[in-house]
Enzyme design. Structure first.
Site, PDB file in Angstrom:
ATOM      1  N   ASN A  19      45.817  36.142  52.085  1.00  0.00           N
ATOM      2  CA  ASN A  19      46.391  37.068  53.059  1.00  0.00           C
ATOM      3  C   ASN A  19      46.412  38.447  52.410  1.00  0.00           C
ATOM      4  O   ASN A  19      47.237  38.715  51.542  1.00  0.00           O
ATOM      5  CB  ASN A  19      47.815  36.596  53.413  1.00  0.00           C
ATOM      6  CG  ASN A  19      48.539  37.579  54.321  1.00  0.00           C
ATOM      7  OD1 ASN A  19      47.942  38.517  54.840  1.00  0.00           O
ATOM      8  ND2 ASN A  19      49.840  37.358  54.503  1.00  0.00           N
ATOM      9  N   TRP A  20      45.473  39.279  52.839  1.00  0.00           N
ATOM     10  CA  TRP A  20      45.344  40.594  52.200  1.00  0.00           C
ATOM     11  C   TRP A  20      46.388  41.589  52.702  1.00  0.00           C
ATOM     12  O   TRP A  20      46.472  42.703  52.211  1.00  0.00           O
ATOM     13  CB  TRP A  20      43.928  41.147  52.405  1.00  0.00           C
ATOM     14  CG  TRP A  20      42.856  40.362  51.703  1.00  0.00           C
ATOM     15  CD1 TRP A  20      43.037  39.253  50.909  1.00  0.00           C
ATOM     16  CD2 TRP A  20      41.443  40.605  51.718  1.00  0.00           C
ATOM     17  NE1 TRP A  20      41.829  38.810  50.434  1.00  0.00           N
ATOM     18  CE2 TRP A  20      40.828  39.616  50.914  1.00  0.00           C
ATOM     19  CE3 TRP A  20      40.630  41.564  52.335  1.00  0.00           C
ATOM     20  CZ2 TRP A  20      39.442  39.560  50.723  1.00  0.00           C
ATOM     21  CZ3 TRP A  20      39.253  41.506  52.141  1.00  0.00           C
ATOM     22  CH2 TRP A  20      38.670  40.524  51.338  1.00  0.00           C
ATOM     23  N   LYS A  21      47.129  41.220  53.728  1.00  0.00           N
ATOM     24  CA  LYS A  21      48.160  42.098  54.308  1.00  0.00           C
ATOM     25  C   LYS A  21      47.550  43.480  54.601  1.00  0.00           C
ATOM     26  O   LYS A  21      46.390  43.552  54.969  1.00  0.00           O
ATOM     27  CB  LYS A  21      49.375  42.155  53.376  1.00  0.00           C
ATOM     28  CG  LYS A  21      49.878  40.751  53.035  1.00  0.00           C
ATOM     29  CD  LYS A  21      51.205  40.729  52.354  1.00  0.00           C
ATOM     30  CE  LYS A  21      51.613  39.278  52.097  1.00  0.00           C
ATOM     31  NZ  LYS A  21      52.925  39.158  51.455  1.00  0.00           N
ATOM     32  N   HIS A  28      54.209  35.203  60.231  1.00  0.00           N
ATOM     33  CA  HIS A  28      54.544  35.540  58.843  1.00  0.00           C
ATOM     34  C   HIS A  28      55.919  36.197  58.815  1.00  0.00           C
ATOM     35  O   HIS A  28      56.263  36.950  59.719  1.00  0.00           O
ATOM     36  CB  HIS A  28      53.477  36.479  58.274  1.00  0.00           C
ATOM     37  CG  HIS A  28      53.595  36.638  56.795  1.00  0.00           C
ATOM     38  ND1 HIS A  28      54.565  37.438  56.225  1.00  0.00           N
ATOM     39  CD2 HIS A  28      52.912  36.081  55.770  1.00  0.00           C
ATOM     40  CE1 HIS A  28      54.452  37.358  54.905  1.00  0.00           C
ATOM     41  NE2 HIS A  28      53.463  36.538  54.603  1.00  0.00           N
ATOM     42  N   SER A  77      54.334  34.081  45.957  1.00  0.00           N
ATOM     43  CA  SER A  77      54.081  34.324  44.532  1.00  0.00           C
ATOM     44  C   SER A  77      53.219  33.249  43.875  1.00  0.00           C
ATOM     45  O   SER A  77      53.439  32.888  42.719  1.00  0.00           O
ATOM     46  CB  SER A  77      55.416  34.502  43.772  1.00  0.00           C
ATOM     47  OG  SER A  77      56.133  35.613  44.287  1.00  0.00           O
ATOM     48  N   GLY A  92      49.130  35.846  48.716  1.00  0.00           N
ATOM     49  CA  GLY A  92      49.162  37.278  49.039  1.00  0.00           C
ATOM     50  C   GLY A  92      48.586  38.086  47.891  1.00  0.00           C
ATOM     51  O   GLY A  92      47.371  38.189  47.722  1.00  0.00           O
ATOM     52  N   GLY A  93      49.459  38.619  47.057  1.00  0.00           N
ATOM     53  CA  GLY A  93      49.073  39.538  45.972  1.00  0.00           C
ATOM     54  C   GLY A  93      47.874  39.066  45.157  1.00  0.00           C
ATOM     55  O   GLY A  93      46.938  39.845  44.920  1.00  0.00           O
ATOM     56  N   GLU A 153      56.712  29.183  53.500  1.00  0.00           N
ATOM     57  CA  GLU A 153      56.855  30.405  52.724  1.00  0.00           C
ATOM     58  C   GLU A 153      58.322  30.809  52.638  1.00  0.00           C
ATOM     59  O   GLU A 153      58.823  31.511  53.527  1.00  0.00           O
ATOM     60  CB  GLU A 153      56.052  31.530  53.377  1.00  0.00           C
ATOM     61  CG  GLU A 153      54.571  31.275  53.430  1.00  0.00           C
ATOM     62  CD  GLU A 153      53.776  32.555  53.222  1.00  0.00           C
ATOM     63  OE1 GLU A 153      52.848  32.528  52.429  1.00  0.00           O
ATOM     64  OE2 GLU A 153      54.122  33.577  53.840  1.00  0.00           O
ATOM     65  N   GLU A 164      57.024  38.626  57.291  1.00  0.00           N
ATOM     66  CA  GLU A 164      56.994  40.091  57.370  1.00  0.00           C
ATOM     67  C   GLU A 164      56.887  40.556  58.820  1.00  0.00           C
ATOM     68  O   GLU A 164      57.232  41.695  59.142  1.00  0.00           O
ATOM     69  CB  GLU A 164      55.832  40.634  56.522  1.00  0.00           C
ATOM     70  CG  GLU A 164      56.151  40.524  55.041  1.00  0.00           C
ATOM     71  CD  GLU A 164      54.922  40.454  54.145  1.00  0.00           C
ATOM     72  OE1 GLU A 164      53.805  40.761  54.610  1.00  0.00           O
ATOM     73  OE2 GLU A 164      55.095  40.083  52.969  1.00  0.00           O
ATOM     74  N   GLY A 172      56.106  37.931  47.379  1.00  0.00           N
ATOM     75  CA  GLY A 172      55.927  39.239  46.749  1.00  0.00           C
ATOM     76  C   GLY A 172      56.963  39.549  45.685  1.00  0.00           C
ATOM     77  O   GLY A 172      57.104  40.694  45.254  1.00  0.00           O
TER      78      GLY A 172
HETATM   79  P1  PGA Z   1      52.584  36.728  47.797  1.00  0.00           P
HETATM   80  O1  PGA Z   1      52.522  36.668  49.395  1.00  0.00           O
HETATM   81  O2  PGA Z   1      51.585  35.731  47.278  1.00  0.00           O
HETATM   82  O3  PGA Z   1      52.202  38.146  47.451  1.00  0.00           O
HETATM   83  O4  PGA Z   1      53.975  36.385  47.385  1.00  0.00           O
HETATM   84  C1  PGA Z   1      52.384  35.441  50.047  1.00  0.00           C
HETATM   85  C2  PGA Z   1      52.379  35.653  51.538  1.00  0.00           C
HETATM   86  O5  PGA Z   1      53.140  36.503  52.022  1.00  0.00           O
HETATM   87  O6  PGA Z   1      51.633  34.996  52.277  1.00  0.00           O
END
Ligand code: PGA
Length: 270
Positions: free
Chosen positions: A5-7, A91, A224, A245-246, A178, A93, A184
């Site tokens: 997930n590149w956000k 998600h 994470s 994500g990251g 999640e 977010e 994050g």
């Molecule tokens: P993260 O994000 O790996 O940066 O913690 C995961 C996600 O939000 O899908």
């Protein structure tokens, strides 16, 4: 199944270089499916860059109507046409359940995207109606975990978000567990606990849709995940993959996660 997930990262040119760097590193790895979810502006170009490879394309959100007066939204028909297979839905977010609330924002501004269980449910239905595979995210906040209500919150989200679907539809989906406090933050959920909660998610699916759906649905862990902790998380029996994500923004780290998944899946299938 490992999804990146590149956000809101990567312009079109940056996204294409990352996809081209990553593709060959994960090509041909057995027993693992890989999806990249770039921002909407880069979907088409990344899809072209991935053409002919085994890496799938996924979007980060979708609206529930096919078309209409919905400024700024993107429909499932549009995603399907440009070659998306997956779409992340709900998600945290987007639900306004931020792990690290921006103190400068009012609570109202922090809920700017406003996804709810009801809208997540509509989006999941719309995605399935157009043959897109939802990666539906659920998870508790730190307050909910500290308050000891994690299992109730998860069961409620699963029940509401999947409401009205058929067992066959649910069986083909992906759910990502999640925990909001792990996203994050560099503080991943412990593997044993992630495994336990994912077991609960499977039970909730079984309860609502039967044994077959519970056994078939793929449940990922997200929050994470790195190349350092991937092996430990993915080797747990209930964890079918990761939503990253990251660490998905770095081709080398992401491919190490995919490799770990492939090694574990091959061991299990022996
Ligand atoms: P993260 O994000 O790996 O940066 O913690 C995961 C996600 O939000 O899908």
């Amino acid at each position: 199944m490992i999804a990146g997930n590149w956000k809101m990262h990567k312009t079109v040119s940056e996204a294409v270089s990352l996809a081209k760097d990553l593709g060959p590193r994960v090509e041909g790895l057995e027993k693992v499916e890989v999806a990249l979810c770039p921002p909407a502006t880069a979907l088409w170009a990344v899809g072209q860059a991935l053409a002919g490879s085994s890496v799938a394309l996924g979007a980060q959100d979708v609206f529930w109507a096919d078309q209409g007066a919905f400024t700024g939204m993107i429909s499932p028909v549009m995603l399907k046409e440009i070659g998306c297979k997956y779409v992340i839905i709900g998600h945290s977010e987007r639900r306004g359940r931020f792990g690290k609330p921006d103190e400068s924002l009012s609570e109202e501004a922090g809920r700017v995207f406003g996804d709810t269980d009801a809208s997540v449910n509509l989006k999941v239905k719309a995605a399935l109606a157009h043959d897109l595979v939802p990666i539906m995210c659920v998870g508790e906040t730190l307050g909910e975990r500290d308050g000891g209500v994690t299992d109730e919150i998860i069961a409620e989200q699963v029940a509401r978000d999947l409401s009205g679907l058929s067992a066959a539809q649910v069986a083909g989906m992906v759910i990502a567990y999640e925990p909001v406090w792990a996203i994050g933050t560099g503080r991943a959920c412990e593997a044993a606990e992630a495994n336990r909660v994912i077991g609960q998610i499977r039970q909730a699916v079984e309860h609502g849709f039967g044994k077959q759906a519970g056994a078939s649905i793929r449940v990922q862990y997200g929050g994470s995940v790195t190349d350092k902790n991937a092996h430990e998380l993915l080797s747990r029996p209930e964890i079918d993959g990761a939503l990253v994500g990251g660490a998905s923004l770095d081709a080398s780290r992401f491919s190490l996660i995919v490799q770990a998944a492939s090694v574990i899946a091959r061991e299990v299938s022996k």
